[in-house]
Design a protein around this motif. Sequence first.
Motif: not given
Lengths: 413, 317
Positions: A341-356
């Motif tokens: 029940r996560l938001r993988p879209d947000m997780l991947s976007r954060y990772a994409e832009f280095g906002l780990h």
Amino acid sequence: MKEHFTMLTDPRFCLSNGVTQRFGMGPMPKTVRLNREGFAVDAAVKKKTLVYPYMHLATHPAPGKGDLFSPIYGTVTDITERSVFVDAVEPDEELKKLGESVEKIDLLAREERGEDLVPVLKGLGVNTKSLGQKCETLIVNCLNPDPGVTWAEPMLLSHTKTFALGMEMLRRLSPAKRIVLAIPSNMKFRHRDVDIARVPYHYPASVNALVIKSVTGREKPEGVGIVGIHNVWSLGRVALTGYPLVETVITIGSLIHSGNYIVRDGSTIGELIDFANIELQPGDTVVRGGPLRGESLDKMDRSITKGASGLFIVESGTIPPMEGHSPCVACGSCSAICPARLRPDMLSRYAEFGLHDRCYDEYITSCLECGLCGYVCIARRPVLQYIRLAKEKLGLKLLKTAGVYAERVKQGE
Amino acid sequence: MKDATPTLLLSMSAPPYWHCGRTVFKRSIDQLIALLPAAAMAVVNWGLPALRVMCLAMAVCVAVEAICCWAMDRKSTIDDFTAVVAGLLYAFMLPAGAPWWIVVIGAVSAMLFGKMLFGGHGNNPLCTPLIGWAVLFISFPVHMDPNIVQTATSFIDPLARLKYFGVAEANAIPVLDLLLGHQINALGAGQVGALLLGGIYLLVRGQIRWQIVIGVLIGAGFPFAYLQMTDPAANASAVFHMCSGSILLCAFFMATEPCTAPAVSAGMLCYGLTCGLMMFVIRHFGSYSDGAPFAVLVTSLLSPYFDMIRPKPFGVK
């Protein structure tokens, strides 16, 4: 209910396929490449050393990690930071004598129980970290870990002797008061004096954390451990043969082919693919591990080592290609499918832009790494890879057996 | 061993190595298939002018996207066909007799302000076609009013009839006429039966979320049905309202645009209900006779708040 409205109509996601064929032996390798990361190679083992089957090659400092043994007669051609390379040779009389002099160990006759058994098994090349973990209840995950992998059912139903020995050894080793077999709910199976829990058998149901939930009804309960059937089978294999573990069971699969083999530790994928009569075409992807969570390999001299669940060939053109930069189109498929029940879209976007750091706010520690987010992504983003990147950057290491993470690492510590 | 042959190159990528096969392009194609019946009905009912508006809108949208990508020094994204879908949906909101310059102005503003300025497909906070429609509706109300543009027709405008002639006159319009698109309305929004068909196709294909569609239909339909039950003489039926204006077009094609809607089930349902309720409020109490597009635009702005309605992640207490 959720399954009906998500998009998992792929029949390959059924983890109970009725496969019961016993495993065939894989090829006798001409070269092997053994993983020695973290191992201390024995002083006697150098370049050009002649080795024989079951010869001790290296020791791992961790007590729960099995030692490394040679699977074949051969000469050591190279020892690098990561690998030990051995080329097969025809043994001469002397080497043959050495090979035949390896002592057989009757595990069942031994007196050790519990933690005393750990060094014995370590000396036989068995990893005991998850088998011997401290818990009240130990669940044996008898589902095929990934879709496409088919060795779990034959381990239960066809290799009964090996499995029974594995369970006997597990009972001696494990400190758990109760051992539960989690088997697919459609399977006809009985095992003397072992608790059985019937669990759903559609991927991602085989992910450890979800199996624990199916069995106990709780998410991340205390005092519950889980171990894969592959480990139990290895334990049984050692008890059966009496020799150190130099084999592993994998599924070799392509679009039209699928089979389970007992292959020697360190067999190169080139030899295995040849053995399975699979014609590779340029542009195909060779995957070590499961098709949803594995890793793609670049060269044919990469090898299968203990713990790999399979070797899969994904033909070029069977899936839409992944193209370099592909931004998220916010279609919401990954959020709809995520079993955590996560938001993988947000997780991947954060990772994409280095906002780990922001991944914590999206509960990255709850991610089970099932890979479904990438499976449904219509933009073909490497979602799982992004999440793994963020976990790596955050210093999170998945404790695979329990599905629980270390404490949050504070900045500046 | 095969690695001896240097020609064999393996492709490397990231897991997973299996895929459901859906891509942005296939999604666009599905949407176009779903819009096809309505487009065909529009041509049947309004003739070549409708075809002219649709083609012009699609062409301009694609061109604007291509130019924007070129200006931003990016790889062109027109091959995913999302611009074609946006163009067709935008054309559906225009009257068939709209002059060419109005179509162009709207299409350019839709693509610019509704999509490309935010970074392209999937990053727009508001539904792309509706941006173009809103610009035109505010700036050129006369040219956008089908009652004024569409004079040479025997059809009637159900909403105008309801507003100026009363409920009895409105209820006298046969539902079949409304379903077949025999009504003065925007060229695509009026093809209610065909849109319903297309919408169901998208639902079955799983390309749009049923939570949103059901939410909108209940949110808009329930209040109208309730009013009609309490006072049949003063209120038109819910079916009449569903089949007039652009409620169905908005419910199936506009409100469901995933990037402007929440991502989690409960949120989607609330979003849909709010959207439907807004349609009812604007149409019943407001001065606009339709109100559905404005309802979608306004509710899309609330999406981030609906996104906060979410289940607890796995193992989080």
